[in-house]
Design a protein around this motif. Structure first.
Motif, PDB file in Angstrom:
ATOM      1  N   ARG A 151      -2.350  -1.047  -4.208  1.00  0.00           N
ATOM      2  CA  ARG A 151      -3.501  -1.362  -3.365  1.00  0.00           C
ATOM      3  C   ARG A 151      -4.099  -2.729  -3.672  1.00  0.00           C
ATOM      4  N   GLU A 176       0.828  -1.205   0.000  1.00  0.00           N
ATOM      5  CA  GLU A 176       0.000   0.000   0.000  1.00  0.00           C
ATOM      6  C   GLU A 176       0.863   1.256   0.000  1.00  0.00           C
ATOM      7  N   ARG A 186      -4.704  -5.509  -0.813  1.00  0.00           N
ATOM      8  CA  ARG A 186      -6.011  -6.085  -0.497  1.00  0.00           C
ATOM      9  C   ARG A 186      -5.998  -7.609  -0.657  1.00  0.00           C
ATOM     10  N   LEU A 225      -9.021   0.458   3.190  1.00  0.00           N
ATOM     11  CA  LEU A 225      -8.388   0.520   1.870  1.00  0.00           C
ATOM     12  C   LEU A 225      -9.390   0.075   0.809  1.00  0.00           C
TER      13      LEU A 225
END
Length: 213
Positions: free
Chosen positions: A180, A175, A184, A211
């Motif tokens: 991202r 991140e 995740r 997020l």
């Protein structure tokens, strides 16, 4: 903290025993019989080892009690224990040494100390893995996010009890680099892992909410 490591080591031993027993149970029966024949001569050495371990535990507790108030003395005691405390307490002492180095702003030395423990085949595997995790955490704190993924790769892809923390740290590193989707995906591995501690799954779920895609 030492109690946690003993529990982890016990779980690992139980899992290993189940696998070995299913494949080699007939050979093991014979091996156990042979070991029983040598028990009488082994008891004296076992008692000596137990005394040594008790002394190491007391030395470790005494050194920990000095941390924060008398760090120099604590460092000296950890250094001595790292040399003579047996594999378990010696490894714990080395972890504490790395922590003191970090507090003293000796970041490179602290990370090098953790890396050395992680690569020490004589140390308990659970503590070697913990040293890897802490090394990843320290790298992240030092702004070395790019190095975290490679550093923790073996834990992220493996079955170590510390894999959940390794995945969280790698997700945070991803991140911080703008990845991202990767972050995740790693956090989802934690939330979907039914063997992960509830606290780890809850923490990963909170991070996922923080997020959004």
């Amino acid at each position: 903290m030492a109690d946690i490591f003993r529990e982890i080591d016990e779980e690992l031993r139980q899992d290993n025993l189940k696998r070995v027993w299913s494949r080699y149970r007939y050979l093991i029966v014979g091996g156990v019989a042979a070991l029983l024949l040598g028990t009488a001569g082994y008891v004296g050495w076992k008692e000596y080892q137990s005394r040594q371990q008790a002394e190491a535990a007391q030395s470790y507790a005494a050194a920990v009690a000095l941390v924060g108030e008398q760090n120099d003395q604590a460092a000296d005691r950890f250094a001595a224990l790292a040399q003579s405390g047996g594999s378990g307490y010696a490894a714990l002492a080395r972890l504490e040494q790395a922590g003191l180095l970090w507090q003293q702003e000796k970041r490179a030395e602290a990370i090098a100390s953790l890396d050395a423990l992680a690569g020490d085949a004589a140390a308990p595997q659970s503590l070697r893995d913990l040293a890897l995790v802490l090394g990843g955490q320290r790298r992240l704190e030092a702004g070395e996010a790019a190095a975290v993924k490679a550093h923790l790769a073996t834990l992220v892809e493996g079955t170590s009890p510390w894999r959940h923390l390794a995945r969280e740290l790698t997700a945070l590193a991803a991140e911080s680099q703008g990845n991202r989707a990767e972050a995740r995906a790693l956090l989802r591995q934690v939330t979907d892992d039914l063997e992960a501690p509830q606290a780890a799954r809850a923490r990963a779920a909170e991070l996922l909410q923080a997020l959004p895609e």
